[in-house]
Design an enzyme around this catalytic site. Structure first.
Site, PDB file in Angstrom:
ATOM      1  N   ARG A  52       0.830  -1.213   0.000  1.00 10.34           N
ATOM      2  CA  ARG A  52       0.000   0.000   0.000  1.00 10.34           C
ATOM      3  C   ARG A  52       0.862   1.259   0.000  1.00 10.34           C
ATOM      4  O   ARG A  52       0.427   2.328  -0.399  1.00 10.34           O
ATOM      5  CB  ARG A  52      -1.004  -0.006   1.169  1.00 10.34           C
ATOM      6  N   TYR A 105     -16.609  14.993 -15.553  1.00 10.24           N
ATOM      7  CA  TYR A 105     -17.018  13.596 -15.432  1.00 10.24           C
ATOM      8  C   TYR A 105     -18.089  13.439 -14.339  1.00 10.24           C
ATOM      9  O   TYR A 105     -17.948  13.999 -13.245  1.00 10.24           O
ATOM     10  CB  TYR A 105     -15.778  12.756 -15.110  1.00 10.24           C
ATOM     11  N   ASP A 177      -7.892  16.922 -15.542  1.00 13.08           N
ATOM     12  CA  ASP A 177      -8.191  15.531 -15.903  1.00 13.08           C
ATOM     13  C   ASP A 177      -7.903  15.418 -17.396  1.00 13.08           C
ATOM     14  O   ASP A 177      -8.649  15.929 -18.226  1.00 13.08           O
ATOM     15  CB  ASP A 177      -9.656  15.220 -15.585  1.00 13.08           C
ATOM     16  N   LYS A 202      -8.626   4.069 -19.702  1.00 13.48           N
ATOM     17  CA  LYS A 202      -8.921   4.485 -21.071  1.00 13.48           C
ATOM     18  C   LYS A 202      -7.680   4.326 -21.956  1.00 13.48           C
ATOM     19  O   LYS A 202      -7.188   3.237 -22.088  1.00 13.48           O
ATOM     20  CB  LYS A 202      -9.469   5.909 -21.054  1.00 13.48           C
TER      21      LYS A 202
HETATM   22  C1  LIG Z   1     -13.550   7.247 -17.013  1.00  9.89           C
HETATM   23  C2  LIG Z   1     -13.219   8.611 -16.593  1.00  9.89           C
HETATM   24  C3  LIG Z   1     -12.968   8.908 -15.230  1.00  9.89           C
HETATM   25  C4  LIG Z   1     -13.104   7.885 -14.138  1.00  9.89           C
HETATM   26  O1  LIG Z   1     -12.173   6.868 -14.265  1.00  9.89           O
HETATM   27  P1  LIG Z   1     -12.405   5.376 -13.723  1.00  9.89           P
HETATM   28  O2  LIG Z   1     -11.139   4.697 -14.102  1.00  9.89           O
HETATM   29  O3  LIG Z   1     -13.620   4.828 -14.392  1.00  9.89           O
HETATM   30  O4  LIG Z   1     -12.590   5.482 -12.252  1.00  9.89           O
HETATM   31  C5  LIG Z   1     -12.618  10.206 -14.908  1.00  9.89           C
HETATM   32  N1  LIG Z   1     -12.527  11.173 -15.852  1.00  9.89           N
HETATM   33  C6  LIG Z   1     -12.761  10.918 -17.144  1.00  9.89           C
HETATM   34  C7  LIG Z   1     -12.633  12.032 -18.140  1.00  9.89           C
HETATM   35  C8  LIG Z   1     -13.117   9.637 -17.567  1.00  9.89           C
HETATM   36  O5  LIG Z   1     -13.367   9.404 -18.861  1.00  9.89           O
END
Ligand SMILES: *Cc1c(COP(=O)(O)O)cnc(C)c1O
Length: 395
Positions: A52, A105, A177, A202
């Site tokens: 962790r 998001y 982000d 992603k």
């Molecule tokens: C998918 C996504 C998230 C969240 O990510 P997870 O891996 O599903 O927790 C946050 N911001 C954006 C722009 C996303 O496409």
């Protein structure tokens, strides 16, 4: 970047000459002596303690991500949302205000709502296109700006230069982000951001088989501080196996992105010729109202296209149901081309009036263009348009 995603942070000599980074699937690490354990806990000696607090496989991924996002440190989390929550917990305290870009998001918005209700940390959403607009939305208690660009699913662009200018003037932290662009297309730290985060689920992993998150910070000491506070004590870490898979996926990020973009542009050209398509949203499309800003801050337009067809939800659903190669799924950045319907899926929780103000109509669909042959993708789309055409003529 092309070299860093393959080599950074790994030397085979200390790993039995293994070419591929090994998977250290272990929860804990044993100390040769009690004194050795004591000095590692005291921070006097480097070395592993407990997964962790850090794991050698996970650290390889963290070093690669810090390098390609131009930060001094990176932390890997169990999901994108674990990275989002960690940085928001770190950057705010009760009474603070967070200024956000519109259309963040959905779960990030949900988290901010919860923080407002439970911890009195407030937020506002603005479109962030000009300095005046951003500055006008600041409050005395604003401590940071949190944004996404391009905005999901309408591909609106936040003007990063304007954001950085306001943040600098008022001494605010900027958190970006960067999931939609990936580090291949946009590097906010180079433009002045303090933190960049990704849903590694992603494009970074790119193979649709892991949920993960990454936070990169400009300041290495602060990142170490986050590692030993929020990450350690809240505990949303990435598993070694997930890190191992993302290390493998990340090696081809640049190659995949080039093809995602090339494929998206061919699909875009096809959609622009299709009479049933009413609106198209793609950052590098000449018809995009902010194409100049997009071109100033992104290397290319990415692999996501949103488009609206004639008709409403019924027609959009019929269109999606008529596809066979293209899969109906949320998420993005995978080898498979995915299509989703924001009004009933990713943005279903947003009230309809707000959705409409954001441009999310009942016939809007978002396509994450994958790596298949574009002839096959276009054939699949053409077939779906043929299916909805008679329905629209009846109506
Ligand atoms: C998918 C996504 C998230 C969240 O990510 P997870 O891996 O599903 O927790 C946050 N911001 C954006 C722009 C996303 O496409």
């Amino acid at each position: 970047m092309e070299t860093a995603v393959i080599h950074k942070g790994y030397g085979s000599a200390v790993h039995h000459d293994s070419l591929a980074a090994p998977l250290y699937q272990t929860s804990t690490f044993s100390f040769e002596t009690a004194e050795e354990g004591e000095s590692r806990f005291a921070g006097e000696k480097a070395g592993n303690i407990y997964s962790r607090l850090g794991n050698p496989t996970v650290r390889i991924l963290e070093e690669r991500m810090a390098e390609i996002e131009y930060g001094e440190g990176a932390l890997a989390f169990g999901s994108g949302m674990a990275a989002v929550s960690a940085i928001l917990i770190h950057a705010t305290k009760a009474g603070d205000h967070v200024l956000c870009s519109r259309g963040i998001y959905g779960c990030t918005f949900g988290l901010l709502e919860m923080m407002e209700e439970k911890y009195k940390i407030t937020h506002d959403l603005v479109s962030m296109t000009t300095e005046e607009e951003i500055e006008g939305a600041l409050r005395p208690e604003t401590v940071c700006i949190y944004l996404e660009t391009p905005i999901n699913p309408t591909m609106e662009i936040v003007n990063l230069e304007a954001v950085m200018a306001v943040a600098k003037k008022h001494g605010l932290r900027v958190i970006v982000d960067n999931t939609f662009s990936s580090p291949y297309l946009q590097n906010p730290i180079l433009m002045g951001a303090d933190f960049v985060l990704h849903s590694a689920t992603k494009y970074l992993n790119g193979h649709g088989d892991v949920i993960g998150g990454i936070l990169v910070g400009k300041d290495g000491e602060e990142m170490q501080n986050i590692r030993m506070t929020v990450q350690k004590d809240v505990g949303g870490i990435m598993s070694p196996f997930d890190a191992w898979l993302i290390i493998r996926g990340l090696k081809t990020l640049h190659v995949r992105m080039d093809r995602h973009i090339a494929n998206a542009k061919k699909v875009l050209a096809f959609l622009k010729e299709e009479p049933l398509v009413k609106k198209i949203y793609y950052p590098f499309d000449d018809a995009h109202p902010q194409v100049e800003i997009a071109k100033a801050q992104m290397k290319d337009g990415g692999g996501l296209i949103s488009f609206e067809i004639e008709g409403g939800k019924k027609e959009a659903q019929a269109f999606m149901n008529a596809l066979s190669l293209i899969k109906i799924a949320v998420s993005l950045g995978d080898a498979e081309t995915l299509i989703q319907h924001p009004a009933s899926m990713t943005h279903a929780v947003v009230p309809q009036t707000e959705r409409e103000a954001m441009g999310i109509t009942e016939s809007l669909m978002r396509l994450s263009v994958g790596l298949e042959h574009t002839d096959d993708l276009i054939e699949d789309l053409a077939k779906a348009f043929e299916t909805v055409k008679p329905k629209l003529q009846e109506a």
